[in-house]
Enzyme design. Structure first.
Site, short mmCIF file in Angstrom:
data_model
loop_
_atom_site.label_atom_id
_atom_site.label_comp_id
_atom_site.label_asym_id
_atom_site.label_seq_id
_atom_site.Cartn_x
_atom_site.Cartn_y
_atom_site.Cartn_z
CG HIS A 200 -1.87 1.10 1.34
ND1 HIS A 200 -3.20 0.96 1.00
CD2 HIS A 200 -1.72 2.39 1.73
CE1 HIS A 200 -3.82 2.11 1.19
NE2 HIS A 200 -2.94 2.99 1.64
CD GLU A 201 1.54 3.81 3.67
OE1 GLU A 201 1.95 4.86 3.13
OE2 GLU A 201 0.44 3.74 4.25
CG HIS B 299 0.10 5.78 -0.89
ND1 HIS B 299 -1.01 6.15 -1.61
CD2 HIS B 299 -0.36 5.30 0.29
CE1 HIS B 299 -2.10 5.90 -0.90
NE2 HIS B 299 -1.74 5.38 0.25
#
Length: 225
Positions: free
Chosen positions: A33-34, A37
């Site tokens: 997820h990160e 980003h």
């Protein structure tokens, strides 16, 4: 030595496997997820995450220790937010929205890949006994948690990703008004989670989406077996 071996073999290690079955999926989901980003921000012209060493699949770079403990204890936690400087985007609002969406989208894609693998490997791993069953449980838990993380993050409350998407489509006046209250977002989330207001709706939506996605595992399993 014989006594030590007897005691060692008699210990119940199920609590450790239960912890691992939650920690490993959480770290995998948060890392993907990160990283996504930061990767999308970098592709859009912002090198902040890259310069901070956040374009990495090393979970240590993304996991917040307190957030991880909270996740284990309260089933509500957080990771280190990826640094983003919207001034580096040609269109700051659009850039922030796309960067924010990258997290939930990556989690949905991760779910799809894991469920496809689950269907393909289900019967072979079952034949491996406890080790195979543990791995299957690990894959399925990661897929479910990834779905839950995607759905949770599209809630339009700061600092969740959904708020960044919301900010990109509302008029400037409303945008600057919401920015004044952005610092209260985490407190609002904690209250909503602690009181159970979000619990049942999020669980219902997650289960609904996951049940639909599970057809991928059934399809890949059918291809092989």
């Amino acid at each position: 030595m014989g006594t030590f071996r007897t005691v060692w073999q008699g210990l119940d290690w199920s609590f450790l496997t239960d912890i691992l079955i939650y920690i490993i999926p959480a770290m995998v989901c948060v890392t993907i997820h990160e990283t996504c980003h930061g990767l999308v921000a970098y592709k859009l012209g912002d090198p902040t995450a890259k310069d901070a060493g956040r374009l990495s699949l090393n979970p240590i770079r993304h996991v917040d220790l307190i957030g991880l403990v909270m996740l284990l204890v309260c089933h509500f936690g957080w990771a280190k937010p990826v640094p983003v400087d919207a001034r580096n985007f040609k269109d700051p609002k659009k850039g922030m929205a796309l960067t924010a969406l990258a997290g939930p989208v990556s989690n949905v894609l991760l779910t799809v890949v894991l469920l496809a693998a689950y269907g393909l490997l289900y019967f072979p791993l079952l034949k491996m006994g406890e080790a195979g069953a543990f791995f299957l449980r690990l894959v399925l838990t990661t897929a479910y948690l990834s779905t839950a993380l995607a759905i949770f993050n599209i809630i339009p409350i700061s600092p969740l990703d959904g708020s960044k998407v919301l900010y990109s489509v509302i008029p400037d006046k409303a945008y600057f008004t919401l920015l004044r209250y952005e610092r209260y977002g985490m407190g609002i989330l904690i209250v909503l989670v602690a009181t159970g207001v979000l619990g049942e709706p999020l669980s219902n939506v997650t289960e609904f989406v996951f049940d639909r996605l599970f057809s991928i595992a059934e399809w890949t399993g059918g291809l092989v077996w």
